[in-house]
Design a protein around this motif. Structure first.
Motif, PDB file in Angstrom:
ATOM      1  N   GLY A 138       0.787  -1.232   0.000  1.00  0.00           N
ATOM      2  CA  GLY A 138       0.000   0.000   0.000  1.00  0.00           C
ATOM      3  C   GLY A 138       0.822   1.287   0.000  1.00  0.00           C
ATOM      4  O   GLY A 138       0.264   2.374   0.176  1.00  0.00           O
ATOM      5  N   GLY A 139       2.126   1.173  -0.183  1.00  0.00           N
ATOM      6  CA  GLY A 139       2.965   2.371  -0.199  1.00  0.00           C
ATOM      7  C   GLY A 139       3.045   3.022  -1.571  1.00  0.00           C
ATOM      8  O   GLY A 139       2.640   2.426  -2.569  1.00  0.00           O
ATOM      9  N   LYS A 140       3.554   4.237  -1.597  1.00  0.00           N
ATOM     10  CA  LYS A 140       3.785   4.939  -2.868  1.00  0.00           C
ATOM     11  C   LYS A 140       5.278   4.985  -3.158  1.00  0.00           C
ATOM     12  O   LYS A 140       6.096   5.140  -2.254  1.00  0.00           O
ATOM     13  N   ILE A 141       5.601   4.857  -4.446  1.00  0.00           N
ATOM     14  CA  ILE A 141       7.012   4.765  -4.841  1.00  0.00           C
ATOM     15  C   ILE A 141       7.362   5.818  -5.881  1.00  0.00           C
ATOM     16  O   ILE A 141       6.607   6.044  -6.833  1.00  0.00           O
ATOM     17  N   PHE A 142       8.555   6.400  -5.696  1.00  0.00           N
ATOM     18  CA  PHE A 142       9.123   7.297  -6.707  1.00  0.00           C
ATOM     19  C   PHE A 142      10.361   6.601  -7.251  1.00  0.00           C
ATOM     20  O   PHE A 142      11.302   6.327  -6.513  1.00  0.00           O
ATOM     21  N   PHE A 143      10.340   6.269  -8.539  1.00  0.00           N
ATOM     22  CA  PHE A 143      11.414   5.468  -9.145  1.00  0.00           C
ATOM     23  C   PHE A 143      12.019   6.288 -10.272  1.00  0.00           C
ATOM     24  O   PHE A 143      11.387   6.509 -11.303  1.00  0.00           O
ATOM     25  N   ILE A 144      13.245   6.752 -10.073  1.00  0.00           N
ATOM     26  CA  ILE A 144      13.874   7.601 -11.085  1.00  0.00           C
ATOM     27  C   ILE A 144      15.213   6.998 -11.490  1.00  0.00           C
ATOM     28  O   ILE A 144      15.919   6.422 -10.656  1.00  0.00           O
ATOM     29  N   GLN A 145      15.517   7.112 -12.774  1.00  0.00           N
ATOM     30  CA  GLN A 145      16.756   6.513 -13.279  1.00  0.00           C
ATOM     31  C   GLN A 145      17.742   7.575 -13.745  1.00  0.00           C
ATOM     32  O   GLN A 145      17.399   8.448 -14.551  1.00  0.00           O
ATOM     33  N   PHE A 146      18.959   7.493 -13.242  1.00  0.00           N
ATOM     34  CA  PHE A 146      20.075   8.263 -13.784  1.00  0.00           C
ATOM     35  C   PHE A 146      20.598   7.487 -15.001  1.00  0.00           C
ATOM     36  O   PHE A 146      20.346   6.288 -15.137  1.00  0.00           O
ATOM     37  N   ILE A 147      21.346   8.171 -15.844  1.00  0.00           N
ATOM     38  CA  ILE A 147      22.013   7.549 -16.998  1.00  0.00           C
ATOM     39  C   ILE A 147      21.000   7.022 -18.023  1.00  0.00           C
ATOM     40  O   ILE A 147      21.027   7.405 -19.191  1.00  0.00           O
ATOM     41  N   LYS A 148      20.087   6.155 -17.573  1.00  0.00           N
ATOM     42  CA  LYS A 148      19.142   5.535 -18.508  1.00  0.00           C
ATOM     43  C   LYS A 148      18.159   6.581 -19.054  1.00  0.00           C
ATOM     44  O   LYS A 148      17.563   7.335 -18.303  1.00  0.00           O
ATOM     45  N   SER A 149      18.002   6.583 -20.370  1.00  0.00           N
ATOM     46  CA  SER A 149      17.108   7.549 -21.001  1.00  0.00           C
ATOM     47  C   SER A 149      15.988   6.812 -21.715  1.00  0.00           C
ATOM     48  O   SER A 149      16.042   5.599 -21.905  1.00  0.00           O
ATOM     49  N   SER A 150      14.975   7.571 -22.121  1.00  0.00           N
ATOM     50  CA  SER A 150      13.839   6.952 -22.810  1.00  0.00           C
ATOM     51  C   SER A 150      14.241   6.432 -24.189  1.00  0.00           C
ATOM     52  O   SER A 150      13.480   5.695 -24.810  1.00  0.00           O
ATOM     53  N   ASN A 151      15.430   6.787 -24.658  1.00  0.00           N
ATOM     54  CA  ASN A 151      15.917   6.194 -25.915  1.00  0.00           C
ATOM     55  C   ASN A 151      16.312   4.728 -25.738  1.00  0.00           C
ATOM     56  O   ASN A 151      16.579   4.040 -26.725  1.00  0.00           O
ATOM     57  N   PHE A 152      16.442   4.297 -24.484  1.00  0.00           N
ATOM     58  CA  PHE A 152      16.808   2.912 -24.222  1.00  0.00           C
ATOM     59  C   PHE A 152      15.679   2.248 -23.443  1.00  0.00           C
ATOM     60  O   PHE A 152      15.780   2.084 -22.228  1.00  0.00           O
ATOM     61  N   ARG A 205      29.978  16.060 -21.969  1.00  0.00           N
ATOM     62  CA  ARG A 205      29.868  15.712 -20.551  1.00  0.00           C
ATOM     63  C   ARG A 205      28.967  16.673 -19.785  1.00  0.00           C
ATOM     64  O   ARG A 205      28.267  16.271 -18.847  1.00  0.00           O
ATOM     65  N   SER A 206      28.979  17.933 -20.189  1.00  0.00           N
ATOM     66  CA  SER A 206      28.179  18.939 -19.479  1.00  0.00           C
ATOM     67  C   SER A 206      26.680  18.597 -19.550  1.00  0.00           C
ATOM     68  O   SER A 206      25.936  18.868 -18.602  1.00  0.00           O
ATOM     69  N   ILE A 207      26.254  18.006 -20.637  1.00  0.00           N
ATOM     70  CA  ILE A 207      24.841  17.626 -20.777  1.00  0.00           C
ATOM     71  C   ILE A 207      24.510  16.493 -19.796  1.00  0.00           C
ATOM     72  O   ILE A 207      23.467  16.500 -19.139  1.00  0.00           O
ATOM     73  N   HIS A 208      25.432  15.519 -19.696  1.00  0.00           N
ATOM     74  CA  HIS A 208      25.210  14.425 -18.742  1.00  0.00           C
ATOM     75  C   HIS A 208      25.163  14.962 -17.307  1.00  0.00           C
ATOM     76  O   HIS A 208      24.366  14.512 -16.495  1.00  0.00           O
ATOM     77  N   LYS A 209      26.052  15.918 -17.023  1.00  0.00           N
ATOM     78  CA  LYS A 209      26.086  16.517 -15.676  1.00  0.00           C
ATOM     79  C   LYS A 209      24.777  17.222 -15.375  1.00  0.00           C
ATOM     80  O   LYS A 209      24.206  17.070 -14.296  1.00  0.00           O
ATOM     81  N   LYS A 210      24.329  17.992 -16.332  1.00  0.00           N
ATOM     82  CA  LYS A 210      23.092  18.756 -16.161  1.00  0.00           C
ATOM     83  C   LYS A 210      21.924  17.801 -15.891  1.00  0.00           C
ATOM     84  O   LYS A 210      21.135  18.020 -14.975  1.00  0.00           O
ATOM     85  N   SER A 211      21.838  16.723 -16.654  1.00  0.00           N
ATOM     86  CA  SER A 211      20.687  15.837 -16.466  1.00  0.00           C
ATOM     87  C   SER A 211      20.799  15.080 -15.145  1.00  0.00           C
ATOM     88  O   SER A 211      19.789  14.798 -14.499  1.00  0.00           O
ATOM     89  N   ALA A 212      22.026  14.775 -14.711  1.00  0.00           N
ATOM     90  CA  ALA A 212      22.179  14.117 -13.400  1.00  0.00           C
ATOM     91  C   ALA A 212      21.717  15.046 -12.283  1.00  0.00           C
ATOM     92  O   ALA A 212      21.024  14.627 -11.349  1.00  0.00           O
ATOM     93  N   LEU A 213      22.072  16.321 -12.395  1.00  0.00           N
ATOM     94  CA  LEU A 213      21.645  17.304 -11.384  1.00  0.00           C
ATOM     95  C   LEU A 213      20.131  17.462 -11.382  1.00  0.00           C
ATOM     96  O   LEU A 213      19.499  17.520 -10.318  1.00  0.00           O
ATOM     97  N   GLU A 214      19.560  17.518 -12.577  1.00  0.00           N
ATOM     98  CA  GLU A 214      18.106  17.656 -12.676  1.00  0.00           C
ATOM     99  C   GLU A 214      17.404  16.426 -12.099  1.00  0.00           C
ATOM    100  O   GLU A 214      16.365  16.539 -11.446  1.00  0.00           O
ATOM    101  N   THR A 215      17.984  15.260 -12.353  1.00  0.00           N
ATOM    102  CA  THR A 215      17.391  14.016 -11.854  1.00  0.00           C
ATOM    103  C   THR A 215      17.415  14.002 -10.324  1.00  0.00           C
ATOM    104  O   THR A 215      16.423  13.661  -9.675  1.00  0.00           O
ATOM    105  N   LEU A 216      18.558  14.407  -9.762  1.00  0.00           N
ATOM    106  CA  LEU A 216      18.655  14.467  -8.297  1.00  0.00           C
ATOM    107  C   LEU A 216      17.660  15.481  -7.740  1.00  0.00           C
ATOM    108  O   LEU A 216      17.046  15.240  -6.697  1.00  0.00           O
ATOM    109  N   SER A 217      17.481  16.579  -8.445  1.00  0.00           N
ATOM    110  CA  SER A 217      16.604  17.600  -7.892  1.00  0.00           C
ATOM    111  C   SER A 217      15.136  17.161  -7.998  1.00  0.00           C
ATOM    112  O   SER A 217      14.321  17.495  -7.122  1.00  0.00           O
ATOM    113  N   LEU A 218      14.782  16.370  -9.009  1.00  0.00           N
ATOM    114  CA  LEU A 218      13.433  15.784  -9.058  1.00  0.00           C
ATOM    115  C   LEU A 218      13.225  14.827  -7.880  1.00  0.00           C
ATOM    116  O   LEU A 218      12.158  14.802  -7.259  1.00  0.00           O
ATOM    117  N   ALA A 219      14.277  14.047  -7.586  1.00  0.00           N
ATOM    118  CA  ALA A 219      14.181  13.108  -6.465  1.00  0.00           C
ATOM    119  C   ALA A 219      14.008  13.875  -5.154  1.00  0.00           C
ATOM    120  O   ALA A 219      13.246  13.476  -4.270  1.00  0.00           O
TER     121      ALA A 219
END
Lengths: 173, 173
Positions: free
Chosen positions: B27-41, B75-89
């Protein structure tokens, strides 16, 4: 193809569940059967796994943990249910309906000698290359690991019972 | 409570998926977010995890594997998306809606220094005792493992790429 998940760390059964979810998403059918674990010990995943009834068959074939405080059953009962559980898995295998079979906690049944290695090897001989079979449970016999195509040891680096965090609904069951 | 799933063996992400299924059933709620993995994969689990939309939020926050053959992104794009992913979490954490947060492959993002340890420690400081957070990915830094309440090393005993079994839809993705 045989995958063995063993070791004393957390995550073996949940990893098999995740694998089932992955196969489900790819359109495969899954047969998920549990040794040792009985319907007297409900776990969070039971409800969800049962909800995919068309594509996932979920069976708790065990009679509870063996040889612990509240196990009042004679060993012969545990042996009988382990044999029945294996034979249900074999029937499922031979039906050729399933792309993945999970035999959860079978390693424990082997280690406790509720099942003989030769019976299990006999089952494995019938597994075609296109079918994945996952065996989970700590203390997988070395003979089994030698037969595996993929084997992961789940090694406990840190455990809540050691660090003082209590066991929790949704985390351990 | 922090759980870290690391090591070179198979089963880390699927274990987190199984854990999510378990919590869902309780009965719990889950937030499942993936670093690195994109919707292209796309992976098999994506469809199933997305189907629990009321109780499970599933986000692929990455931009693909970093520094491999078909990674043409700076690399800067990967960094940016990692930061954004962490901030969503972090936003999800602070909403207090979730009993389990999975940050899949964050260990890889840390190891590749797309994220700093201090940013991640800052996130972890905000995790209340009643919330479980799972970090997955090989090469988890030791500093992270020291902070974990539960840590499992998924140790490869046998791998299909070694034994000649090809990678397979539904097994690896």
């Amino acid at each position: 193809v045989l995958l063995v998940f063993t070791g004393n760390g957390k995550g073996k059964t949940t990893s098999a569940i995740g694998q089932a979810i992955r196969v489900l998403g790819q359109g495969g059918k899954i047969f998920f059967i549990q040794f040792i674990k009985s319907s007297n010990f409900p776990a969070g995943e039971d409800k969800i796994l049962s909800s995919f009834s068309d594509n996932l068959t979920f069976i708790k074939g065990g009679r509870g943990f063996v040889g612990i405080l509240n196990d009042f059953l004679p060993r012969s009962i545990h042996k009988k249910s382990a044999l029945e559980t294996l034979s249900l898995a074999e029937k499922a295998l031979l039906s050729k309906k399933y792309s993945l079979l999970v035999l959860d906690e079978i390693n424990i049944a082997l280690n406790l000698k509720l099942l003989s290695l030769s019976k299990v090897f006999n089952f494995l001989k019938k597994v075609p290359l296109e079918t994945d079979v996952i065996f989970t449970g700590r203390n997988a016999p070395n003979e089994l690991i030698s037969l595996a195509d993929i084997a992961t040891e789940f090694k406990e680096l840190k455990h809540p019972y050691n660090s003082g965090v209590p066991s929790k609904k949704g985390r351990e069951y």
